[in-house]
Design a protein around this motif. Structure first.
Motif, PDB file in Angstrom:
ATOM      1  N   ASN A   1      10.053  75.998  80.947  1.00  0.00           N
ATOM      2  CA  ASN A   1      10.717  74.773  80.474  1.00  0.00           C
ATOM      3  C   ASN A   1      12.183  74.721  80.884  1.00  0.00           C
ATOM      4  N   LEU A   2      12.513  75.444  81.942  1.00  0.00           N
ATOM      5  CA  LEU A   2      13.876  75.449  82.460  1.00  0.00           C
ATOM      6  C   LEU A   2      13.990  74.740  83.799  1.00  0.00           C
ATOM      7  N   ILE A   3      12.846  74.491  84.447  1.00  0.00           N
ATOM      8  CA  ILE A   3      12.837  73.947  85.799  1.00  0.00           C
ATOM      9  C   ILE A   3      12.028  72.657  85.843  1.00  0.00           C
ATOM     10  N   ASP A   4      12.634  71.620  86.392  1.00  0.00           N
ATOM     11  CA  ASP A   4      11.971  70.325  86.509  1.00  0.00           C
ATOM     12  C   ASP A   4      11.246  70.165  87.840  1.00  0.00           C
ATOM     13  N   ASP A   5      11.855  70.643  88.915  1.00  0.00           N
ATOM     14  CA  ASP A   5      11.281  70.465  90.247  1.00  0.00           C
ATOM     15  C   ASP A   5      11.023  71.827  90.897  1.00  0.00           C
ATOM     16  N   VAL A   6       9.820  72.016  91.386  1.00  0.00           N
ATOM     17  CA  VAL A   6       9.435  73.250  92.069  1.00  0.00           C
ATOM     18  C   VAL A   6       9.277  72.941  93.551  1.00  0.00           C
ATOM     19  N   ILE A   7      10.018  73.674  94.378  1.00  0.00           N
ATOM     20  CA  ILE A   7      10.074  73.399  95.818  1.00  0.00           C
ATOM     21  C   ILE A   7       9.580  74.617  96.590  1.00  0.00           C
ATOM     22  N   ILE A   8       8.701  74.397  97.558  1.00  0.00           N
ATOM     23  CA  ILE A   8       8.299  75.487  98.456  1.00  0.00           C
ATOM     24  C   ILE A   8       9.450  75.739  99.420  1.00  0.00           C
ATOM     25  N   GLY A   9       9.984  76.950  99.435  1.00  0.00           N
ATOM     26  CA  GLY A   9      11.191  77.229 100.200  1.00  0.00           C
ATOM     27  C   GLY A   9      10.989  77.338 101.692  1.00  0.00           C
ATOM     28  N   ASN A  10       9.839  77.847 102.111  1.00  0.00           N
ATOM     29  CA  ASN A  10       9.617  78.032 103.541  1.00  0.00           C
ATOM     30  C   ASN A  10       8.608  77.011 104.060  1.00  0.00           C
ATOM     31  N   ALA A  11       8.601  76.846 105.366  1.00  0.00           N
ATOM     32  CA  ALA A  11       7.653  75.938 106.016  1.00  0.00           C
ATOM     33  C   ALA A  11       6.858  76.755 107.050  1.00  0.00           C
ATOM     34  N   TYR A  12       5.649  76.386 107.308  1.00  0.00           N
ATOM     35  CA  TYR A  12       4.921  75.299 106.674  1.00  0.00           C
ATOM     36  C   TYR A  12       3.865  75.902 105.758  1.00  0.00           C
TER      37      TYR A  12
END
Length: 362
Positions: free
Chosen positions: A218-229
């Motif tokens: 409950n501390l993070i709103d958006d989760v982003i994949i850091g590497n591609a692809y």
């Protein structure tokens, strides 16, 4: 605050057509945010502008919000100023992430830029940086926070430090983001890429488990994949993650009956407010299924952490109560019906009094 899934692209280390295909694939699976790095640009302003503008407007057409990661050397390289956000507005960006900070007043002023671009701050420091900015009356709806990622094995944040850093932002209602890492992605900003997570414990975890963990805090709103692809399988797995309550992946025992399976999969569970250390109790289900018979099975061995048990016919009023085991114990009045998969045991500490949770079959 609504929660989002995001991807990262690195236009100076990739082919624009491959980036477009990746963005379109992520859009298919409900992703809506892009972290786009500008830390490595070495070409002239016109070439950089053309490439980034084409990619950002393509993403915008698919409903993506794009935040550009920038650093002071980029402003020198491109001959632009922090005091004028026109360049980023013309690229189509929705905001910029400040890799390095200023004096607080500068950041606050940037949040009043005439284009409504968000200003995203580095969250991975347990200092009063945000508080300083807020004392200068920043325009908080346009102030975001985003953790760093860490390409080198063993260098990402420990959980307790991550928690303290993140809490500083959540206490003020600031939108927050953090990175997880694809287990197949090979593209990042630097020549070292042992994965790009925010938390070290996530470096070798499946993306969906890492995302569940970040959302569960409950501390993070958006989760982003850091590497591609990331692979299509990873994108699809993330698209199925419940962003607002923990949904444990479980494996059933062979002896489970249809009543037990319905209790596990078809009901909204929540932990009783008067908690115990031994188990997480979901008690409402026993009322709904009090007339259903449940013969003893898989009830003679010691239950282990992460086991799912349900009261059998010998348990009186507690028949058909569901419990998640937190401490090993034995009780023949309970049937073991399944177990949470091992990698998701790290989610158990986030089931607090009254926490809502569900189960999905692995």
């Amino acid at each position: 605050m609504k929660r989002q899934l995001g991807i990262s692209v690195y236009p100076d280390h990739s082919d624009i057509q491959a980036d477009k295909e990746y963005i379109a694939l992520a859009g298919k699976y409900g992703f809506s945010r892009i972290f786009m790095s500008m830390l490595e640009v070495t070409e002239g302003k016109e070439v950089v502008a053309k490439k980034f503008k084409e990619l950002i407007f393509y993403a915008k057409g698919l409903g993506f919000e794009t935040i550009l990661d920038v650093a002071p050397n980029i402003f020198e390289e491109l001959g632009i100023s922090y005091d004028d956000m026109t360049f980023f507005h013309e690229l189509g960006a929705d905001g910029i992430r400040l890799d390095l900070g200023f004096d607080g007043n500068k950041e606050a002023m940037l949040t009043y830029n005439p284009f409504g671009l968000a200003v995203e701050l580095n969250m991975s420091n347990d200092v009063a940086y945000l508080d300083n900015i807020l004392t200068y009356q920043a325009n908080t709806p346009y102030l975001y926070g985003c953790h760093n990622f860490y390409p080198q094995e063993g260098t990402a944040l420990p959980y307790d430090f991550f928690e303290k850093c993140s809490q500083r932002f959540k206490n003020h209602g600031i939108r927050t983001a953090a990175f997880i890492t694809s287990q197949v992605g090979e593209v990042g900003p630097w020549d070292i890429n042992d994965g790009l997570p925010t938390l070290e414990i996530h470096r070798h975890l499946p993306v969906e488990v890492a995302a569940k963990h970040l959302f569960a805090t409950n501390l993070i709103d958006d989760v982003i994949i850091g590497n591609a692809y990331a692979s299509e399988e990873e994108l699809e797995a993330l698209s199925q993650v419940n962003r607002y309550q923990t949904a444990f992946a479980i494996e059933f025992v062979e002896g489970i009956n249809e009543v037990e399976k319905a209790i596990v999969l078809n009901e909204q569970h929540y932990r009783r407010g008067d908690i115990t250390h031994q188990v997480v109790r979901s008690t409402e289900v026993r009322k709904k299924y009090k007339q259903d018979s449940n013969s003893p099975h898989d009830n003679t061995s010691e239950f282990q952490v992460g086991d799912i048990v349900i009261g059998n016919d010998t348990f009186g009023k507690y028949k058909n109560e569901l419990q998640v085991v937190l401490e090993p114990h034995a009780d023949a009045r309970k049937n073991k019906v399944g177990q949470i998969i091992d990698v998701e045991h790290l989610l158990l500490p986030f089931i607090h009094p009254w926490s809502k949770f569900k189960f999905t079959e692995k």
